[in-house]
Design a protein around this motif. Structure first.
Motif, PDB file in Angstrom:
ATOM      1  N   SER A  42      -5.632  11.545   2.784  1.00  0.00           N
ATOM      2  CA  SER A  42      -4.759  12.111   3.810  1.00  0.00           C
ATOM      3  C   SER A  42      -3.953  11.000   4.471  1.00  0.00           C
ATOM      4  O   SER A  42      -4.198   9.812   4.243  1.00  0.00           O
ATOM      5  N   ASP A  43      -3.004  11.374   5.308  1.00  0.00           N
ATOM      6  CA  ASP A  43      -2.225  10.376   6.043  1.00  0.00           C
ATOM      7  C   ASP A  43      -3.149   9.470   6.854  1.00  0.00           C
ATOM      8  O   ASP A  43      -2.983   8.239   6.872  1.00  0.00           O
ATOM      9  N   ALA A  44      -4.122  10.078   7.520  1.00  0.00           N
ATOM     10  CA  ALA A  44      -5.054   9.292   8.338  1.00  0.00           C
ATOM     11  C   ALA A  44      -5.879   8.347   7.474  1.00  0.00           C
ATOM     12  O   ALA A  44      -6.160   7.206   7.868  1.00  0.00           O
ATOM     13  N   GLN A  45      -6.278   8.793   6.295  1.00  0.00           N
ATOM     14  CA  GLN A  45      -7.064   7.944   5.411  1.00  0.00           C
ATOM     15  C   GLN A  45      -6.230   6.788   4.859  1.00  0.00           C
ATOM     16  O   GLN A  45      -6.729   5.678   4.695  1.00  0.00           O
ATOM     17  N   TRP A  46      -4.959   7.039   4.589  1.00  0.00           N
ATOM     18  CA  TRP A  46      -4.084   5.950   4.150  1.00  0.00           C
ATOM     19  C   TRP A  46      -3.920   4.919   5.262  1.00  0.00           C
ATOM     20  O   TRP A  46      -3.954   3.714   5.024  1.00  0.00           O
ATOM     21  N   ASP A  47      -3.736   5.392   6.474  1.00  0.00           N
ATOM     22  CA  ASP A  47      -3.613   4.462   7.603  1.00  0.00           C
ATOM     23  C   ASP A  47      -4.878   3.628   7.751  1.00  0.00           C
ATOM     24  O   ASP A  47      -4.819   2.408   7.983  1.00  0.00           O
ATOM     25  N   MET A  77       0.836  -1.200   0.000  1.00  0.00           N
ATOM     26  CA  MET A  77       0.000   0.000   0.000  1.00  0.00           C
ATOM     27  C   MET A  77       0.876   1.257   0.000  1.00  0.00           C
ATOM     28  O   MET A  77       0.566   2.250  -0.674  1.00  0.00           O
ATOM     29  N   GLU A  78       1.967   1.204   0.749  1.00  0.00           N
ATOM     30  CA  GLU A  78       2.858   2.362   0.807  1.00  0.00           C
ATOM     31  C   GLU A  78       3.546   2.582  -0.540  1.00  0.00           C
ATOM     32  O   GLU A  78       3.768   3.716  -0.957  1.00  0.00           O
TER      33      GLU A  78
END
Length: 231
Positions: free
Chosen positions: A188-193, A100-101
């Motif tokens: 966003s970073d939170a959405q990716w997490d 994913m990253e």
């Protein structure tokens, strides 16, 4: 002192030029495909004379192949977690995180790979028949070992790997669609997490694996109902 000093040695200058060329080529090939891309377009994107491209990469095919091999090597590195993992929760979970990253950091490379394969791999078919085939067989052997140990449900390893690839690379190959559904904004970073955690939870539970993050204080879970088999 400049924030980004120019490379001094010949080796450093060569590495910097190759990096610029490959980054530009990845973007151009992802947007125009192999047939639509030209060395001049890539040179313009890289901000270098066309002659520089031919110095490092004599042909467009050589440059294209390097771009494809680069993204595949990044994917192979991400799969190292399989070899040393304690079990499927750790191995497959870490692999999902890594893939994913990569989709987040290298979306253009993933699109180049997808386009090549969808066109029946005219440039890298030999790579699919050797490196990819060997890699897949090695990971399938690990998955089969976890199955034989009763650590996950019996599933076809190849189809599990196809599912992992399709799911994680969707975030690169269909990034525009995801942004559109996200109000026209990149995740966003939170959405990716959240995307990574949800993907891991869905896939691990689907193959009968308990994510350590979801288990009790001891980090263990009752697997009796899953591993019990009728005599």
């Amino acid at each position: 002192m400049p924030a980004h000093p120019r490379p001094n040695s010949k080796k450093e200058r060569r590495q910097e030029s190759e990096k610029l060329i490959l980054a530009a080529a990845e973007k151009v090939f992802s947007e125009a495909g192999f047939g639509g891309a030209t060395m001049q377009l890539i040179a313009d994107m890289a901000g270098l004379p066309k002659a520089n491209l031919h110095y490092y990469f004599p042909t467009k095919e050589a440059l294209y192949r390097q771009v494809v091999e680069n993204i595949f090597q990044i994917w192979l590195k991400a799969a190292d977690v399989f070899d040393d993992a304690d079990g499927p929760a750790e191995g497959i979970g870490a692999y999902i995180d890594a893939k994913m990253e990569i989709s987040r950091r290298h979306p253009a490379g993933s699109k180049v790979w997808a386009s090549e394969v969808m066109h029946r791999a005219p440039v890298i078919q030999d790579y699919l028949e050797t490196t990819l085939l060997q890699w897949t067989a090695g990971r399938a052997a690990i998955i089969n070992r976890w199955i034989s140990e009763g650590r996950m449900d019996p599933v076809d390893p190849d189809h599990l790997l196809y599912l992992l690839w399709a799911t994680t690379q969707h975030y690169a190959d269909f990034g525009h669609q995801i942004e559109t559904l996200n109000g026209g904004q990149p995740l966003s970073d939170a959405q990716w997490d959240a995307a990574k955690e949800n993907t891991k939870r869905i896939i691990l539970k689907g193959i009968g694996v308990v994510d350590p993050a979801d288990s009790g204080p001891s980090g263990q879970a009752d697997l009796g109902s899953r591993t019990s088999r009728p005599e």
